[in-house]
Design a protein around this motif. Structure first.
Motif, PDB file in Angstrom:
ATOM      1  N   ARG A 149      13.807  -8.645 -21.177  1.00  6.28           N
ATOM      2  CA  ARG A 149      13.740  -7.384 -21.642  1.00  6.28           C
ATOM      3  C   ARG A 149      12.869  -6.479 -20.687  1.00  6.28           C
ATOM      4  N   TYR A 150      11.781  -7.000 -20.309  1.00  6.48           N
ATOM      5  CA  TYR A 150      10.866  -6.246 -19.254  1.00  6.48           C
ATOM      6  C   TYR A 150      11.802  -5.712 -18.029  1.00  6.48           C
ATOM      7  N   HIS A 164      12.889  -1.729 -17.138  1.00  8.17           N
ATOM      8  CA  HIS A 164      11.886  -1.525 -15.871  1.00  8.17           C
ATOM      9  C   HIS A 164      12.912  -1.576 -14.635  1.00  8.17           C
ATOM     10  N   PRO A 165      14.106  -0.324 -14.295  1.00  5.79           N
ATOM     11  CA  PRO A 165      14.886  -0.751 -13.539  1.00  5.79           C
ATOM     12  C   PRO A 165      14.365  -1.140 -12.035  1.00  5.79           C
ATOM     13  N   PRO A 166      13.344  -0.132 -11.663  1.00  5.71           N
ATOM     14  CA  PRO A 166      12.620  -0.485 -10.193  1.00  5.71           C
ATOM     15  C   PRO A 166      12.179  -1.916  -9.803  1.00  5.71           C
ATOM     16  N   GLY A 209      25.039   0.510  -3.179  1.00  6.35           N
ATOM     17  CA  GLY A 209      24.590   0.526  -4.588  1.00  6.35           C
ATOM     18  C   GLY A 209      23.528   0.600  -4.972  1.00  6.35           C
ATOM     19  N   ILE A 210      22.192  -0.066  -4.392  1.00  9.45           N
ATOM     20  CA  ILE A 210      20.811   0.101  -4.609  1.00  9.45           C
ATOM     21  C   ILE A 210      20.226   1.174  -3.891  1.00  9.45           C
ATOM     22  N   GLY A 270      12.663   8.172  -6.384  1.00  5.52           N
ATOM     23  CA  GLY A 270      11.589   8.219  -5.283  1.00  5.52           C
ATOM     24  C   GLY A 270      10.378   7.167  -5.692  1.00  5.52           C
ATOM     25  N   VAL A 271      10.779   6.170  -6.088  1.00  2.00           N
ATOM     26  CA  VAL A 271       9.780   4.717  -6.161  1.00  2.00           C
ATOM     27  C   VAL A 271       9.227   4.650  -4.789  1.00  2.00           C
TER      28      VAL A 271
END
Length: 430
Positions: free
Chosen positions: A233-234, A238-240, A418-419, A427-428
């Motif tokens: 789940r984490y 947390h997509p990044p 895609g990524i 902007g990560v």
């Protein structure tokens, strides 16, 4: 009149944001130094063991599928054990987990001494599966521990050094392991591997590793599955973190098959000395994976460029393996093996650092275990596909290299398409 002593200027010492030097890290950080030394000794034994196993199965069976099964047995059980391994790493003392893993593996690898004839090859698979299941806790425990025993300045250097060490020991261990298997015999190699686990456990025993997790002494089965689900789940929320956890698996989707086929190419290069040919090509692989992280650390410090660089590394690795498949087979192809794995090594270190920085400590073990799950599943699928195609005669070895090299190029382009856009939109930088 003499001038007063000059004070050191900022230019004379590393700026606060500059990575620590390799010598500085080993000299000043005693706990990292002990973890690193244990890793050096253990990895040397592991690569001795790996070359010996490939040689043993190849000589006893002569079957591409049987050899592919060794690769798969080193990966699939590890993949299946990884989710629980991540929970253990986040629940219990990571230091004690690594020590227990070393001590148990020291016993298991002695079982390879019992394999002498084709009818006993099944023991190779049983013992290898047991060895990797026990060892599945070690890499996530080690990766999760490094941020806790290093400063922010030391983190990139520590990961680059660990990766370069893995590569250097692959280079040295594969080369020496090939000759040791030929000169000393396979049984001596397995005994040496057992001893290296004991040395590793000793150094980790002397290391202090703090951690910010919910430590406990019991872990009911139901609670364990709950912790695994919590870790997933984490990642989902947390997509990044989830995006970077795909980096190594994207390379492995074709890279697993390509590395497996290096063992078959080694037999082709030196028909009378299988272990030597495999050792030379795996040494080239190791040298490449050592050079890549060092160059990446030196020339690509801007983390905003790392996602693009990861995709470019995967693509370039595929192109190099395409040349391995297309050129005449002499030891000269080792140059392209070096280049292919220089970029895979850079991918490995950059994605590891990003994951360590983006993941909070209490979830870090489960995140790295999930990453290993993805890598091992991708490796297993690609190796199984390649070994079945080769065994059935649907591809010859050259066609296998060309096919999977092309697929790896597509994987790299897929990452870039895609990524990378998601990374740029959000902007990560960490």
């Amino acid at each position: 009149m003499s001038k007063p002593p000059m004070e050191a200027t900022p230019a004379e010492s590393p700026p606060p944001g500059a990575p620590a030097g390799y010598v500085e890290l080993i000299r000043d950080n005693v706990h990292f130094r002990r973890l690193w030394i244990g890793n050096v000794v253990s990895l040397l034994g592991d690569w001795f063991n790996t070359i010996a196993l490939y040689t043993l199965v190849s000589e006893l069976t002569g079957s591409p599928l049987a050899l592919g099964a060794v690769f798969i047995t080193k990966m699939l059980p590890w993949a299946l054990a990884s989710p629980l391994a991540g929970v253990l790493v986040d629940r219990f003392s990571r230091r004690r987990v690594m020590i227990a893993s070393d001590l148990l593996r020291a016993v298991v690898v002695l079982g390879f001494l019992l394999v002498d004839e084709p009818g006993e090859v099944y023991l190779v698979y049983v013992l290898t599966a047991l060895q990797v299941v026990i060892g599945s806790v070690f890499p996530p425990a080690q990766s999760a521990s490094i941020p806790n025993i290093t400063t922010p300045r030391e983190l990139l250097t520590a990961n680059a050094l660990m990766s370069a060490t893995w590569s250097a020991l692959l280079t040295l261990g594969a080369a020496l392991g090939g000759f040791a298997a030929a000169w000393l015999g396979l049984k001596a190699v397995f005994v040496l591997d057992s001893l290296t686990y004991l040395v590793s456990a000793f150094f980790i025993y002397r290391t202090v590793i703090p951690q910010d997790t919910e430590e406990g002494t019991k872990l009911p089965v139901r609670a364990a599955f709950g912790k695994i689900a919590e870790g997933w789940r984490y990642l989902r929320t947390h997509p990044p973190v989830a995006r970077i956890a795909l980096a190594k698996g994207t390379w492995a989707a074709a890279g697993g098959a390509l590395v497996y086929m290096l063992t078959l190419l080694g037999e082709t290069l030196t028909p009378g000395a299988t272990s030597v040919g495999i050792g030379v090509l795996f040494a080239a692989r190791g040298f490449g994976t050592g050079v890549g992280p060092v160059l990446a650390r030196a020339f690509f410090r801007d983390r905003r460029r790392w996602p693009v660089l990861i995709g470019a590394c995967i693509t370039f690795s595929g192109l190099c393996y395409g040349l391995v498949g297309g050129l005449p087979w002499t030891y000269a192809v080792a140059v392209f093996v070096v280049a292919a794995h220089a970029t895979s090594g850079a991918n490995w270190v950059l994605s590891t650092v990003l994951l360590q920085e983006r993941t909070v400590d209490r979830y870090r073990g489960r995140v790295f275990a999930t990453e290993w799950l993805l890598v091992m599943l991708a490796d297993t699928a690609s190796i199984l596909t390649a070994s079945l195609l080769l065994e059935a005669g649907l591809l010859d070895l050259r066609g296998g290299f060309l096919t999977f090299a092309a697929f790896q190029v597509l994987c790299g382009l897929g990452w870039l398409a895609g990524i990378v856009p998601h990374e740029q939109r959000t902007g990560v930088t960490r």
